[in-house]
Design a protein around this motif. Sequence first.
Motif, short mmCIF file in Angstrom:
data_model
loop_
_atom_site.label_atom_id
_atom_site.label_comp_id
_atom_site.label_asym_id
_atom_site.label_seq_id
_atom_site.Cartn_x
_atom_site.Cartn_y
_atom_site.Cartn_z
N PHE A 78 9.82 -27.82 -5.19
CA PHE A 78 9.40 -26.66 -6.25
C PHE A 78 8.03 -26.34 -5.97
N GLY A 79 7.68 -26.29 -4.76
CA GLY A 79 6.36 -25.29 -4.31
C GLY A 79 5.15 -25.55 -4.97
N ARG A 80 4.53 -24.41 -5.65
CA ARG A 80 3.49 -24.69 -6.49
C ARG A 80 3.69 -25.28 -7.76
N PHE A 81 4.77 -25.33 -8.06
CA PHE A 81 5.24 -26.16 -9.36
C PHE A 81 5.37 -27.54 -9.42
N GLU A 82 5.42 -28.00 -8.07
CA GLU A 82 5.70 -29.27 -7.87
C GLU A 82 4.60 -30.32 -8.39
N ASN A 83 5.32 -31.18 -9.23
CA ASN A 83 4.38 -32.37 -9.96
C ASN A 83 3.49 -31.85 -11.06
N LYS A 84 3.98 -30.66 -11.61
CA LYS A 84 3.44 -30.10 -12.78
C LYS A 84 4.38 -30.12 -13.77
N ASN A 85 3.99 -29.85 -15.37
CA ASN A 85 4.94 -29.50 -16.21
C ASN A 85 4.65 -28.17 -16.85
N TRP A 86 5.32 -27.78 -17.85
CA TRP A 86 5.40 -26.47 -18.14
C TRP A 86 4.05 -26.24 -19.00
N LYS A 87 3.58 -27.15 -19.84
CA LYS A 87 2.39 -27.17 -20.62
C LYS A 87 0.95 -26.88 -19.46
N GLU A 88 1.24 -27.57 -18.45
CA GLU A 88 0.07 -27.31 -17.43
C GLU A 88 -0.03 -25.93 -16.97
N MET A 89 1.20 -25.22 -16.97
CA MET A 89 1.54 -24.02 -16.13
C MET A 89 1.37 -22.69 -17.17
N THR A 90 1.16 -22.91 -18.66
CA THR A 90 1.07 -22.10 -19.45
C THR A 90 -0.14 -21.19 -19.18
N GLY A 91 0.35 -20.02 -19.06
CA GLY A 91 -0.51 -18.89 -18.79
C GLY A 91 -0.52 -18.45 -17.10
N ASP A 92 0.32 -19.23 -16.45
CA ASP A 92 0.34 -18.95 -15.03
C ASP A 92 1.57 -17.94 -14.91
N ALA A 93 1.07 -16.83 -14.24
CA ALA A 93 1.53 -15.31 -14.28
C ALA A 93 2.78 -15.81 -13.38
N GLU A 94 2.91 -16.51 -12.14
CA GLU A 94 3.99 -16.69 -11.53
C GLU A 94 4.93 -17.68 -12.21
N TYR A 95 4.59 -18.45 -12.93
CA TYR A 95 5.55 -19.49 -13.52
C TYR A 95 6.19 -18.72 -14.75
N GLN A 96 5.47 -17.92 -15.37
CA GLN A 96 6.17 -17.06 -16.23
C GLN A 96 7.03 -16.07 -15.78
N ALA A 97 6.82 -15.76 -14.58
CA ALA A 97 7.69 -14.66 -13.92
C ALA A 97 8.89 -15.41 -13.48
N TRP A 98 9.03 -16.44 -13.30
CA TRP A 98 10.01 -17.29 -12.60
C TRP A 98 10.94 -17.96 -14.11
N VAL A 99 10.18 -18.27 -15.09
CA VAL A 99 11.03 -18.33 -16.29
C VAL A 99 11.51 -17.36 -16.93
#
Length: 204
Positions: A78-99
């Motif tokens: 999962f690369g940068r998302f590895e060992n994180k959950n969605w709450k911890e990545m709220t506001g992360d532009a790359e995560y939002q783009a992936w979603v």
Amino acid sequence: MRIYLIRHGKTPGNQLNRYIGITDEPVLEEDQEQLKKQNYPKAERLFVSPLLRCRQTAACIYPGQEQQVIQNLRECDFGRFENKNWKEMTGDAEYQAWVDSNATLPFPGGEDPQEFRDRACQGFLEGLKLCAEDGTESAAFVVHGGIIMAVLERFADRKKAFYEWHVGNGEGYEAETDPAAWSDASGQQPVLRVVNPIQMTKQQ
């Protein structure tokens, strides 16, 4: 031939809804005890992911049985998302783009989802071809949720989207197939006929 696709037991990261791919976590001790009490179907051959959580789960379900490790059955990176959950990545532009891409974009610093699915299916084929060669009548694959979803999305007799095949920890599916269809020389499109879900029951 009977096929059992079983997801590993729950890990600390699963408990926190983290993306656990290449992180090599153990199964929670209490979940290992639950796994040992379940009535899983017997299998002649046992294939596993190289990651600890799958090997531990297989040892709980099939104690003493030889485990055949298939490297291609490891979970997605999962690369940068590895060992994180969605709450911890709220506001992360790359995560939002992936979603927003409906989970089709490559994981930043990790695997491309389609390449992962292709690899998962290749690993499954490796095991099935070994079974076809020696006449194995039943085989269990103790693997990851992503592997099960990828395999059933591609090979199941009823078409469902990838995420619709999601299963809980320690759970999975029982399927039937014609082993001759899995040989390189068959020229057929292999099919898994999904028969029953495999479910865990809570034991006291």
